[in-house]
Write a protein that holds these residues in place. Structure first.
Motif, PDB file in Angstrom:
ATOM      1  N   ALA A  69      -1.406   2.289   7.043  1.00 51.11           N
ATOM      2  CA  ALA A  69      -2.222   1.377   7.853  1.00 51.11           C
ATOM      3  C   ALA A  69      -3.472   0.937   7.092  1.00 51.11           C
ATOM      4  N   ARG A  70      -3.814  -0.338   7.203  1.00 50.38           N
ATOM      5  CA  ARG A  70      -5.027  -0.851   6.554  1.00 50.38           C
ATOM      6  C   ARG A  70      -6.187  -0.928   7.536  1.00 50.38           C
ATOM      7  N   TYR A  71      -5.899  -1.166   8.816  1.00 49.40           N
ATOM      8  CA  TYR A  71      -6.932  -1.153   9.855  1.00 49.40           C
ATOM      9  C   TYR A  71      -6.853   0.199  10.571  1.00 49.40           C
ATOM     10  N   GLU A  98      -4.381   0.101  13.377  1.00 52.04           N
ATOM     11  CA  GLU A  98      -3.206  -0.729  13.102  1.00 52.04           C
ATOM     12  C   GLU A  98      -1.942  -0.069  13.642  1.00 52.04           C
ATOM     13  N   TRP A 107       2.396  -0.730  14.356  1.00 53.30           N
ATOM     14  CA  TRP A 107       3.577  -1.558  14.140  1.00 53.30           C
ATOM     15  C   TRP A 107       4.581  -1.296  15.261  1.00 53.30           C
ATOM     16  N   GLU A 110       2.977  -6.479  13.723  1.00 53.91           N
ATOM     17  CA  GLU A 110       1.825  -5.697  13.260  1.00 53.91           C
ATOM     18  C   GLU A 110       0.617  -6.068  14.118  1.00 53.91           C
ATOM     19  N   TYR A 120      -3.532  -5.734  14.394  1.00 55.46           N
ATOM     20  CA  TYR A 120      -4.774  -5.415  13.682  1.00 55.46           C
ATOM     21  C   TYR A 120      -5.946  -5.488  14.651  1.00 55.46           C
ATOM     22  N   PRO A 129      -4.665   7.401   9.339  1.00 54.18           N
ATOM     23  CA  PRO A 129      -3.735   6.993  10.398  1.00 54.18           C
ATOM     24  C   PRO A 129      -3.326   8.171  11.294  1.00 54.18           C
ATOM     25  N   LYS A 133      -6.063   8.630  13.949  1.00 58.26           N
ATOM     26  CA  LYS A 133      -6.065   7.545  14.932  1.00 58.26           C
ATOM     27  C   LYS A 133      -4.804   7.629  15.799  1.00 58.26           C
TER      28      LYS A 133
END
Lengths: 360, 360
Positions: free
Chosen positions: A244-246, A249, A251, A315, A317, A345, A348
């Motif tokens: 995950a970048r955020y 995030e 999916w 996805e 964000y 991740p 979160k």
């Protein structure tokens, strides 16, 4: 699913969708004067990508009062909105101020290559109720919306000049949305844009090497670990990817690879609707407030080729990294393209796993 | 340029730079407890890029009072900041909460590839004055800052594990900055990140085909047109590129291609400082207020290869599209990677050309 295709007085298309038959005598309103959109593309030589310019968008004379909602149904024929009154669930119409349009012509010359910005920009109105959200819609309504996205992908993708179809939703003032009526957009591109092109190249490379779908294998690994999974149904799942970048995030995907929304078997589509609603309710439950996000549906290019490597997925964000702090994209993200996250991740995922939701 | 390299009590490096000799007895303070940074990289398999995770960054115990400025000089030894009092102009020190650090070790295993997030993150304090901005600094001071960026690029790039060096500045609360003391950052990456990699690939392809630098030819075309030029000196220029993605995007570059800041001849560097200051003053003059932006300096990879194709330049991305409206990155930009602009660079260039500035 029932549908009715109409044409607005200014030539734009409107399609109504419903779980019930639609009154064929409904007609399509259009607010204000006809906009003659003529966007063009310019080639960014250093990044090797197209940029689209639609300069009429700022100079538009169409200035609605703040309380005016063009996505509401028309109640006063003297003040038409984009939609007629009537019994239907979802509506799709051509964006009045498109960044891409089949009407684009005669791109102005420049020191870089230019092209008419063909393609299509559509608005998807999720419901007639201006005061709800995608999360709150009944499961059957969300399932209908997925069918609408699927149908638009099929119809747009079948046009020879459309190479990629992206349904997405920007939600919340934090991502620039000023119109709170639940809605999303569909961009249909005359080329495969950079991010999907990159993703598809990775998928093709993996498929050639291993004979399997990359995301399929990753999903199997995510299910095997279970650590980041938010929803696991018979046919679909939702999870925070290990990459995950955020911070939040998420999916959402069918468990078995299909390249396009319209290739989902009904049972998979229904389970995908449930996965989607689960995520949305968890998001809103996290801090007991409506969480803004960008949601995008990635499918295979609509280039007429077979895409056994592609695995449809959405996805999300969300722009927040904590309850009251935004995740800003700055130097390393925007200039270098490397995301830096201060959240794991796994952590979160635990937060979102702890949010209990019920769907009947 | 004079410099003095010091080590902080927690092991981090501090380098002071000045146009005058520096008192060698200065010592390097460090605020608060020692942070044991250990970020790691994870491979994003679909985008084919690394993401860095530094999870300690959120849990940090270091919580300064709002009025505390760690970039100010230390006036009370009981409450040390990052910088000593003394006569110097610019300071560079290791970020206390780095996303990349040579100390990274033992990346945790995951379902995707992981690596210790080596590399380096440095903070560049532009001036001792907390209440000014880069735009307001004297030309000679800006020239010194370019020398500092150049020197750091050379030193970091010479390390065998550093493949790319990116000096940048995030300015303004709109781009997430809460500390208003004028400062920037340098990220030194253990790989060439996606955007510079893409840019360099485009440059290499063009150079192989035409035997010339791509940006060199584009700059010559921009000068030939003149339509979007904001500053044209003997050795440097500033302009809104025909392919701008942000409405007020400006590029600054030397007129003759060099791959790295440290290869600029002094006359070119001084003219580049003037081009830079011109842009900054025009930005602040546009709406008579300090304009936020992201500024990034793109150089060639520091991979030990020759880079005749590369042309050093800076790109500015201001987040505003009008005086009171932000340009949000949403569906098409973040999900597809295609920018949609409702402003023509030619129109925005005229606005900025009309802002008169004087530099002595």
């Amino acid at each position: 699913m029932y549908s009715l295709t109409l044409q607005k007085p200014d030539g734009r298309q409107l399609i109504l969708y419903s779980r019930r038959p639609i009154d064929p005598t409904l007609s399509a309103p259009a607010p204000g004067e006809t906009i003659r959109a003529n966007p063009h593309l310019r080639w960014h030589p250093l990044r090797g990508e197209w940029v689209t310019y639609a300069s009429y968008r700022q100079g538009r004379t169409f200035m609605p009062p703040p309380e005016y909602n063009p996505l509401a149904i028309t109640t006063d024929p003297q003040n038409p909105t984009e939609l007629p009154a009537g019994d239907y669930d979802v509506a799709v119409f051509d964006n009045r101020f498109p960044s891409l349009t089949p009407l684009a012509h005669d791109a102005p010359p420049s020191i870089v290559d230019t092209l008419p910005a063909t393609g299509k920009c559509e608005v998807v109105v999720f419901t007639q109720d201006p005061n709800t959200s995608l999360a709150a819609l009944p499961l059957a309504h969300i399932d209908l919306l997925i069918q609408v996205w699927a149908e638009r992908t099929r119809a747009l993708g079948a046009q020879p000049d459309i190479q990629y179809v992206l349904p997405f939703e920007n939600k919340g003032v934090e991502v620039g949305v000023t119109l709170h009526h639940p809605h999303g957009q569909i961009y249909a591109y005359p080329f495969v844009p950079p991010v999907p092109a990159r993703m598809n190249a990775q998928e093709r490379q993996y498929h050639e090497r291993h004979g399997r779908s990359l995301l399929q294998d990753l999903i199997d690994a995510e299910i095997g670990s279970g650590e980041r999974v938010l929803y696991l149904g018979e046919h679909a799942l939702a999870w925070l990817p290990a990459w995950a970048r955020y911070p939040y995030e998420v999916w959402v995907a069918p468990r078995r690879a299909v390249p396009y929304l319209y290739e989902l078997p009904p049972a998979a589509r229904q389970d995908l609707a449930r996965a989607l609603k689960t995520v949305l309710l968890k998001y809103d439950g996290l801090w007991q407030r409506s969480l803004p996000y960008l949601m995008a549906w990635f499918q295979a290019p609509t280039d007429g080729q077979a895409h056994p490597e592609a695995h449809l997925h959405a996805e999300f964000y969300p722009p927040y990294r904590t309850r009251d702090r935004l995740k800003f994209l700055a130097g390393t993200e925007l200039a270098a393209g490397m995301f830096a996250s201060d959240a794991l991740p796994e952590d979160k995922a635990r937060e979102l796993q702890a949010v209990e939701v019920s769907i009947d």
